[in-house]
Design a protein around this motif. Structure first.
Motif, PDB file in Angstrom:
ATOM      1  N   ASN A 230       0.840  -1.206   0.000  1.00  0.00           N
ATOM      2  CA  ASN A 230       0.000   0.000   0.000  1.00  0.00           C
ATOM      3  C   ASN A 230       0.873   1.254   0.000  1.00  0.00           C
ATOM      4  N   THR A 231       0.426   2.261  -0.682  1.00  0.00           N
ATOM      5  CA  THR A 231       1.157   3.525  -0.740  1.00  0.00           C
ATOM      6  C   THR A 231       0.187   4.694  -0.633  1.00  0.00           C
ATOM      7  N   LEU A 232       0.723   5.828  -0.239  1.00  0.00           N
ATOM      8  CA  LEU A 232      -0.042   7.072  -0.207  1.00  0.00           C
ATOM      9  C   LEU A 232       0.242   7.840  -1.492  1.00  0.00           C
ATOM     10  N   ASN A 233      -0.548   8.893  -1.721  1.00  0.00           N
ATOM     11  CA  ASN A 233      -0.383   9.639  -2.967  1.00  0.00           C
ATOM     12  C   ASN A 233      -0.232  11.134  -2.747  1.00  0.00           C
ATOM     13  N   GLN A 234      -1.124  11.712  -1.956  1.00  0.00           N
ATOM     14  CA  GLN A 234      -1.152  13.156  -1.808  1.00  0.00           C
ATOM     15  C   GLN A 234      -0.705  13.582  -0.415  1.00  0.00           C
ATOM     16  N   TRP A 235      -0.356  14.869  -0.319  1.00  0.00           N
ATOM     17  CA  TRP A 235       0.121  15.399   0.953  1.00  0.00           C
ATOM     18  C   TRP A 235      -0.936  15.295   2.041  1.00  0.00           C
ATOM     19  N   GLN A 236      -2.210  15.396   1.669  1.00  0.00           N
ATOM     20  CA  GLN A 236      -3.279  15.262   2.650  1.00  0.00           C
ATOM     21  C   GLN A 236      -3.324  13.865   3.255  1.00  0.00           C
ATOM     22  N   ASP A 237      -2.773  12.884   2.524  1.00  0.00           N
ATOM     23  CA  ASP A 237      -2.770  11.509   3.027  1.00  0.00           C
ATOM     24  C   ASP A 237      -1.849  11.338   4.234  1.00  0.00           C
ATOM     25  N   LEU A 238      -0.993  12.329   4.489  1.00  0.00           N
ATOM     26  CA  LEU A 238      -0.095  12.264   5.645  1.00  0.00           C
ATOM     27  C   LEU A 238      -0.811  12.616   6.941  1.00  0.00           C
ATOM     28  N   ASN A 239      -2.028  13.158   6.830  1.00  0.00           N
ATOM     29  CA  ASN A 239      -2.799  13.511   8.026  1.00  0.00           C
ATOM     30  C   ASN A 239      -2.985  12.276   8.908  1.00  0.00           C
ATOM     31  N   GLY A 240      -2.606  12.399  10.168  1.00  0.00           N
ATOM     32  CA  GLY A 240      -2.771  11.294  11.091  1.00  0.00           C
ATOM     33  C   GLY A 240      -1.727  10.201  10.935  1.00  0.00           C
ATOM     34  N   ARG A 241      -0.804  10.386   9.997  1.00  0.00           N
ATOM     35  CA  ARG A 241       0.249   9.393   9.781  1.00  0.00           C
ATOM     36  C   ARG A 241       1.617   9.983  10.111  1.00  0.00           C
ATOM     37  N   TRP A 242       1.973  11.046   9.401  1.00  0.00           N
ATOM     38  CA  TRP A 242       3.238  11.713   9.708  1.00  0.00           C
ATOM     39  C   TRP A 242       3.121  12.453  11.035  1.00  0.00           C
ATOM     40  N   ALA A 243       1.976  13.080  11.214  1.00  0.00           N
ATOM     41  CA  ALA A 243       1.705  13.815  12.446  1.00  0.00           C
ATOM     42  C   ALA A 243       0.401  13.288  13.047  1.00  0.00           C
ATOM     43  N   VAL A 244       0.369  13.126  14.370  1.00  0.00           N
ATOM     44  CA  VAL A 244      -0.809  12.602  15.056  1.00  0.00           C
ATOM     45  C   VAL A 244      -1.276  13.635  16.086  1.00  0.00           C
ATOM     46  N   PRO A 245      -2.552  14.023  16.127  1.00  0.00           N
ATOM     47  CA  PRO A 245      -3.629  13.543  15.258  1.00  0.00           C
ATOM     48  C   PRO A 245      -3.522  14.045  13.815  1.00  0.00           C
ATOM     49  N   GLY A 246      -2.802  15.141  13.605  1.00  0.00           N
ATOM     50  CA  GLY A 246      -2.497  15.577  12.246  1.00  0.00           C
ATOM     51  C   GLY A 246      -3.668  16.078  11.432  1.00  0.00           C
ATOM     52  N   VAL A 247      -4.675  16.642  12.076  1.00  0.00           N
ATOM     53  CA  VAL A 247      -5.810  17.192  11.338  1.00  0.00           C
ATOM     54  C   VAL A 247      -5.348  18.387  10.511  1.00  0.00           C
ATOM     55  N   GLY A 248      -5.531  18.319   9.200  1.00  0.00           N
ATOM     56  CA  GLY A 248      -5.136  19.415   8.321  1.00  0.00           C
ATOM     57  C   GLY A 248      -3.644  19.525   8.098  1.00  0.00           C
ATOM     58  N   TYR A 249      -2.893  18.501   8.486  1.00  0.00           N
ATOM     59  CA  TYR A 249      -1.435  18.577   8.376  1.00  0.00           C
ATOM     60  C   TYR A 249      -0.979  18.762   6.931  1.00  0.00           C
ATOM     61  N   GLY A 250      -1.449  17.903   6.032  1.00  0.00           N
ATOM     62  CA  GLY A 250      -1.051  18.007   4.625  1.00  0.00           C
ATOM     63  C   GLY A 250      -1.485  19.311   3.988  1.00  0.00           C
ATOM     64  N   GLN A 251      -2.690  19.765   4.332  1.00  0.00           N
ATOM     65  CA  GLN A 251      -3.174  21.027   3.782  1.00  0.00           C
ATOM     66  C   GLN A 251      -2.306  22.196   4.223  1.00  0.00           C
ATOM     67  N   SER A 252      -1.812  22.153   5.457  1.00  0.00           N
ATOM     68  CA  SER A 252      -0.974  23.250   5.939  1.00  0.00           C
ATOM     69  C   SER A 252       0.372  23.271   5.213  1.00  0.00           C
ATOM     70  N   ILE A 253       0.875  22.100   4.843  1.00  0.00           N
ATOM     71  CA  ILE A 253       2.113  22.052   4.051  1.00  0.00           C
ATOM     72  C   ILE A 253       1.895  22.742   2.716  1.00  0.00           C
ATOM     73  N   LEU A 254       0.753  22.486   2.100  1.00  0.00           N
ATOM     74  CA  LEU A 254       0.439  23.126   0.819  1.00  0.00           C
ATOM     75  C   LEU A 254       0.269  24.635   0.980  1.00  0.00           C
ATOM     76  N   ASP A 255      -0.185  25.077   2.143  1.00  0.00           N
ATOM     77  CA  ASP A 255      -0.279  26.520   2.397  1.00  0.00           C
ATOM     78  C   ASP A 255       1.108  27.154   2.363  1.00  0.00           C
TER      79      ASP A 255
END
Length: 263
Positions: A230-255
């Motif tokens: 299994n693999t991830l694709n988008q930065w939003q997919d890191l939510n709750g994975r790279w950072a916990v709880p990580g709500v909006g984590y990927g979106q903030s990177i894109l910001d």
């Protein structure tokens, strides 16, 4: 109620126009003239002197009166004002910009400029220019977006001001191994190796292929063992994975990334 509303608006409009036309004896005449046959334009030639020379100026007496709107047109505009167009929402040009893998869009110069704009004195063991160059070189080897990976580093380190458990001497730009407020995480021997570990950790999430360079990410095998095929694709997919709880984590990177593009 609809008829009462329109009547009220009409009477209000009549009152406004009555004030505007107060003291003028030409309003009634303009209404009568609107039903009359068009009057031929008349022009008047006058001579004006500039620098001891004469210049003939032709003026149109009817030009201003033609631009003047009729009483009925002005009433119509008040009763039925033209809707104000709302600006269109700015949407991503392509969903590809959300992908972890891909080619950069932002330039290295934009990345450096945005960093120094927010922190003129970053705590680095190299120059900002060299660090950004490491991101572009290491990420290109693995097919990772270097510009957005750098944006993630800005978020994780607070524009390389740190302040948390990680210290500048670690060359740890993405919080690798920092699992609590008391665990410092991984140390890397140089800025380039620290960047390489960051890129390899991203690769562990998005691809099953081995890194192009020897593995320096201490948690690479752990991620691969958990995700398997299994693999991830988008930065939003890191939510709750790279950072916990990580709500909006990927979106903030894109910001951060969008801010780099606008720097």
């Amino acid at each position: 109620m609809f008829l009462k509303g329109n009547c009220a608006r009409f009477l209000c409009a009549m009152g406004v126009l009555a004030v505007l036309s107060c003291g003028s004896a030409t309003e009634a005449k303009s209404i009568a003239d609107s039903n009359a046959e068009p009057v031929k334009k008349t022009t008047v030639s006058t001579e004006r002197t500039y620098n001891n020379g004469k210049t003939k100026v032709v003026t149109d007496k009817n030009s201003s009166s033609e631009k003047k709107k009729s009483f009925a047109e002005r009433i119509e505009e008040i009763l039925h004002p033209t809707p104000v167009e709302q600006p269109e929402a700015v949407l991503p040009t392509s969903s590809d910009e959300m992908n972890i893998m891909g080619s950069p869009v932002a330039t290295q110069e934009q990345c450096v400029r945005y960093l120094l704009k927010n922190n003129p004195n970053p705590l680095l063991n190299t120059t900002p220019e060299e660090l950004v160059n490491y991101y572009y070189e290491e990420a290109s080897l693995e097919g990772i977006r270097p510009d957005i990976a750098f944006a993630q580093a800005l978020k994780e380190t607070g524009f390389f001001s740190y302040g948390g458990t990680v210290i500048p001497a670690q060359n740890n730009y993405c919080g690798l191994g920092t699992t609590s407020a008391t665990v410092k995480g991984a140390f890397f021997e140089s800025p380039r190796v620290g960047v390489r570990a960051h890129i390899q950790h991203l690769l562990a999430y998005v691809s099953t292929k081995n890194p192009a360079t020897p593995v320096v990410d201490p948690r690479y095998s752990l991620v691969r063992g958990v995700y398997g095929s299994n693999t991830l694709n988008q930065w939003q997919d890191l939510n709750g994975r790279w950072a916990v709880p990580g709500v909006g984590y990927g979106q903030s990177i894109l910001d951060y990334y969008h801010a780099i593009l606008n720097s």
